[in-house]
Write a protein that holds these residues in place. Structure first.
Motif, PDB file in Angstrom:
ATOM      1  N   VAL A   1      15.319 -10.232  21.253  1.00 46.71           N
ATOM      2  CA  VAL A   1      15.199  -9.291  20.128  1.00 46.71           C
ATOM      3  C   VAL A   1      16.583  -8.841  19.687  1.00 46.71           C
ATOM      4  O   VAL A   1      16.876  -8.787  18.483  1.00 46.71           O
ATOM      5  CB  VAL A   1      14.317  -8.078  20.515  1.00 46.71           C
ATOM      6  N   LEU A   2      17.460  -8.556  20.646  1.00 43.26           N
ATOM      7  CA  LEU A   2      18.830  -8.155  20.306  1.00 43.26           C
ATOM      8  C   LEU A   2      19.583  -9.283  19.606  1.00 43.26           C
ATOM      9  O   LEU A   2      20.358  -9.034  18.673  1.00 43.26           O
ATOM     10  CB  LEU A   2      19.580  -7.715  21.570  1.00 43.26           C
ATOM     11  N   GLU A   3      19.363 -10.514  20.034  1.00 48.24           N
ATOM     12  CA  GLU A   3      20.007 -11.659  19.381  1.00 48.24           C
ATOM     13  C   GLU A   3      19.522 -11.803  17.943  1.00 48.24           C
ATOM     14  O   GLU A   3      20.319 -12.071  17.040  1.00 48.24           O
ATOM     15  CB  GLU A   3      19.726 -12.943  20.155  1.00 48.24           C
ATOM     16  N   GLU A   4      18.217 -11.674  17.729  1.00 51.74           N
ATOM     17  CA  GLU A   4      17.667 -11.784  16.380  1.00 51.74           C
ATOM     18  C   GLU A   4      18.195 -10.676  15.471  1.00 51.74           C
ATOM     19  O   GLU A   4      18.386 -10.895  14.276  1.00 51.74           O
ATOM     20  CB  GLU A   4      16.135 -11.730  16.411  1.00 51.74           C
ATOM     21  N   ALA A   5      18.413  -9.500  16.029  1.00 54.40           N
ATOM     22  CA  ALA A   5      18.920  -8.368  15.250  1.00 54.40           C
ATOM     23  C   ALA A   5      20.441  -8.407  15.106  1.00 54.40           C
ATOM     24  O   ALA A   5      21.010  -7.587  14.390  1.00 54.40           O
ATOM     25  CB  ALA A   5      18.501  -7.059  15.891  1.00 54.40           C
ATOM     26  N   HIS A   6      21.098  -9.342  15.792  1.00 52.08           N
ATOM     27  CA  HIS A   6      22.559  -9.478  15.766  1.00 52.08           C
ATOM     28  C   HIS A   6      23.239  -8.167  16.170  1.00 52.08           C
ATOM     29  O   HIS A   6      24.136  -7.676  15.477  1.00 52.08           O
ATOM     30  CB  HIS A   6      23.054  -9.915  14.376  1.00 52.08           C
ATOM     31  N   THR A   7      22.802  -7.613  17.281  1.00 54.16           N
ATOM     32  CA  THR A   7      23.357  -6.343  17.744  1.00 54.16           C
ATOM     33  C   THR A   7      23.282  -6.262  19.263  1.00 54.16           C
ATOM     34  O   THR A   7      22.815  -7.187  19.921  1.00 54.16           O
ATOM     35  CB  THR A   7      22.602  -5.148  17.112  1.00 54.16           C
ATOM     36  N   THR A   8      23.767  -5.181  19.808  1.00 51.84           N
ATOM     37  CA  THR A   8      23.668  -4.879  21.229  1.00 51.84           C
ATOM     38  C   THR A   8      23.091  -3.479  21.371  1.00 51.84           C
ATOM     39  O   THR A   8      22.915  -2.772  20.384  1.00 51.84           O
ATOM     40  CB  THR A   8      25.049  -4.925  21.921  1.00 51.84           C
ATOM     41  N   ARG A   9      22.829  -3.080  22.606  1.00 53.12           N
ATOM     42  CA  ARG A   9      22.337  -1.721  22.826  1.00 53.12           C
ATOM     43  C   ARG A   9      23.493  -0.742  22.635  1.00 53.12           C
ATOM     44  O   ARG A   9      24.499  -0.830  23.334  1.00 53.12           O
ATOM     45  CB  ARG A   9      21.775  -1.580  24.238  1.00 53.12           C
ATOM     46  N   LEU A  10      23.326   0.160  21.704  1.00 55.66           N
ATOM     47  CA  LEU A  10      24.398   1.089  21.375  1.00 55.66           C
ATOM     48  C   LEU A  10      24.013   2.553  21.548  1.00 55.66           C
ATOM     49  O   LEU A  10      24.884   3.409  21.594  1.00 55.66           O
ATOM     50  CB  LEU A  10      24.839   0.867  19.924  1.00 55.66           C
ATOM     51  N   LEU A  11      22.737   2.854  21.616  1.00 59.70           N
ATOM     52  CA  LEU A  11      22.269   4.236  21.569  1.00 59.70           C
ATOM     53  C   LEU A  11      22.804   5.079  22.724  1.00 59.70           C
ATOM     54  O   LEU A  11      23.330   6.175  22.503  1.00 59.70           O
ATOM     55  CB  LEU A  11      20.737   4.273  21.547  1.00 59.70           C
ATOM     56  N   ILE A  12      22.721   4.592  23.930  1.00 62.37           N
ATOM     57  CA  ILE A  12      23.165   5.362  25.103  1.00 62.37           C
ATOM     58  C   ILE A  12      24.665   5.629  25.030  1.00 62.37           C
ATOM     59  O   ILE A  12      25.114   6.742  25.317  1.00 62.37           O
ATOM     60  CB  ILE A  12      22.794   4.646  26.416  1.00 62.37           C
ATOM     61  N   SER A  13      25.445   4.626  24.651  1.00 60.44           N
ATOM     62  CA  SER A  13      26.899   4.837  24.579  1.00 60.44           C
ATOM     63  C   SER A  13      27.255   5.823  23.466  1.00 60.44           C
ATOM     64  O   SER A  13      28.191   6.607  23.613  1.00 60.44           O
ATOM     65  CB  SER A  13      27.643   3.521  24.400  1.00 60.44           C
ATOM     66  N   LYS A  14      26.499   5.815  22.361  1.00 57.33           N
ATOM     67  CA  LYS A  14      26.732   6.803  21.299  1.00 57.33           C
ATOM     68  C   LYS A  14      26.451   8.214  21.794  1.00 57.33           C
ATOM     69  O   LYS A  14      27.206   9.146  21.518  1.00 57.33           O
ATOM     70  CB  LYS A  14      25.838   6.520  20.088  1.00 57.33           C
ATOM     71  N   ILE A  15      25.349   8.354  22.526  1.00 58.81           N
ATOM     72  CA  ILE A  15      24.992   9.673  23.069  1.00 58.81           C
ATOM     73  C   ILE A  15      26.049  10.139  24.062  1.00 58.81           C
ATOM     74  O   ILE A  15      26.499  11.293  24.008  1.00 58.81           O
ATOM     75  CB  ILE A  15      23.594   9.624  23.723  1.00 58.81           C
ATOM     76  N   ARG A  16      26.466   9.263  24.957  1.00 59.89           N
ATOM     77  CA  ARG A  16      27.478   9.625  25.951  1.00 59.89           C
ATOM     78  C   ARG A  16      28.801  10.006  25.282  1.00 59.89           C
ATOM     79  O   ARG A  16      29.476  10.940  25.710  1.00 59.89           O
ATOM     80  CB  ARG A  16      27.704   8.486  26.933  1.00 59.89           C
TER      81      ARG A  16
ATOM     82  N   GLN B   1      15.358   7.923  34.171  1.00 56.97           N
ATOM     83  CA  GLN B   1      14.086   7.864  33.452  1.00 56.97           C
ATOM     84  C   GLN B   1      14.289   8.109  31.958  1.00 56.97           C
ATOM     85  O   GLN B   1      13.744   7.389  31.123  1.00 56.97           O
ATOM     86  CB  GLN B   1      13.122   8.901  34.036  1.00 56.97           C
ATOM     87  N   THR B   2      15.106   9.102  31.628  1.00 51.92           N
ATOM     88  CA  THR B   2      15.388   9.388  30.226  1.00 51.92           C
ATOM     89  C   THR B   2      16.126   8.230  29.575  1.00 51.92           C
ATOM     90  O   THR B   2      15.846   7.874  28.429  1.00 51.92           O
ATOM     91  CB  THR B   2      16.233  10.675  30.104  1.00 51.92           C
ATOM     92  N   GLN B   3      17.056   7.637  30.307  1.00 53.23           N
ATOM     93  CA  GLN B   3      17.806   6.499  29.779  1.00 53.23           C
ATOM     94  C   GLN B   3      16.874   5.331  29.475  1.00 53.23           C
ATOM     95  O   GLN B   3      16.996   4.686  28.430  1.00 53.23           O
ATOM     96  CB  GLN B   3      18.889   6.078  30.773  1.00 53.23           C
ATOM     97  N   LYS B   4      15.922   5.071  30.365  1.00 54.99           N
ATOM     98  CA  LYS B   4      14.964   3.993  30.128  1.00 54.99           C
ATOM     99  C   LYS B   4      14.129   4.261  28.878  1.00 54.99           C
ATOM    100  O   LYS B   4      13.861   3.354  28.091  1.00 54.99           O
ATOM    101  CB  LYS B   4      14.046   3.820  31.334  1.00 54.99           C
TER     102      LYS B   4
END
Length: 160
Positions: A69-84, A39-42
């Motif tokens: 949205v990720l394609e337009e921003a030219h990025t991937t999801r990074l927040l969870i991996s940074k926290i981990r 739930q927190t991850q979501k």
């Protein structure tokens, strides 16, 4: 920061960098000690997408998928991996100290357990993320810094 992050005259790369430098540290304050449930991850992933959507001035009523949205921003999801990654680094530091923090973090305190479903421990979340198998394997790996850093780097590469 809203005027900077939503300014179309500034490149998306620069706006993304401003987000990483000024907003994400506030969001991730104290994340080293969190236990991240599904739930927190979501919620964290939704927050990350909300920031990106705001930067791109995409209305929340627009029917755009997270992938577009990720394609337009030219990025991937990074927040969870940074926290981990921060959690794993902090955990390794605490395990090498072998003091009271070590006992509290591992949850290996003597006494009665409380009734009901037990809370997830930080070590359990990390062993799942690192794919270390058992908690004791992860604790043993922290003793060797090189091995521990390699385990963290491999988990970050996998992007889980």
């Amino acid at each position: 920061m809203k005027t900077v992050l939503t300014n179309k005259n500034i490149s998306i790369r620069t706006r993304r960098r401003a987000l990483e430098c000024y907003i994400e540290p506030i969001l991730m304050y104290g994340c080293e000690t969190w236990t991240i449930s599904k739930q927190t991850q979501k919620k964290l992933e939704a927050t990350e997408m909300w920031f990106l959507g705001g930067m791109l001035r995409i209305s929340w009523t627009a029917k755009k998928t997270n992938d577009t949205v990720l394609e337009e921003a030219h990025t991937t999801r990074l927040l969870i991996s940074k926290i981990r990654k921060r959690q794993a680094t902090f955990f390794g530091h605490v395990m090498r100290r072998e003091k009271l923090e070590n006992l509290v973090t591992t949850g290996m305190l003597e006494g009665k357990r409380s009734r009901g479903k037990q809370r997830e421990k930080l070590i359990e979340g990390l062993t799942d993320w690192l794919k270390a198998g058992k908690s004791l394997e992860a604790i043993e790996a922290t003793k060797d810094r090189k091995k521990w850093r390699t385990m963290i780097a491999n988990a970050v590469k996998q992007g889980t």
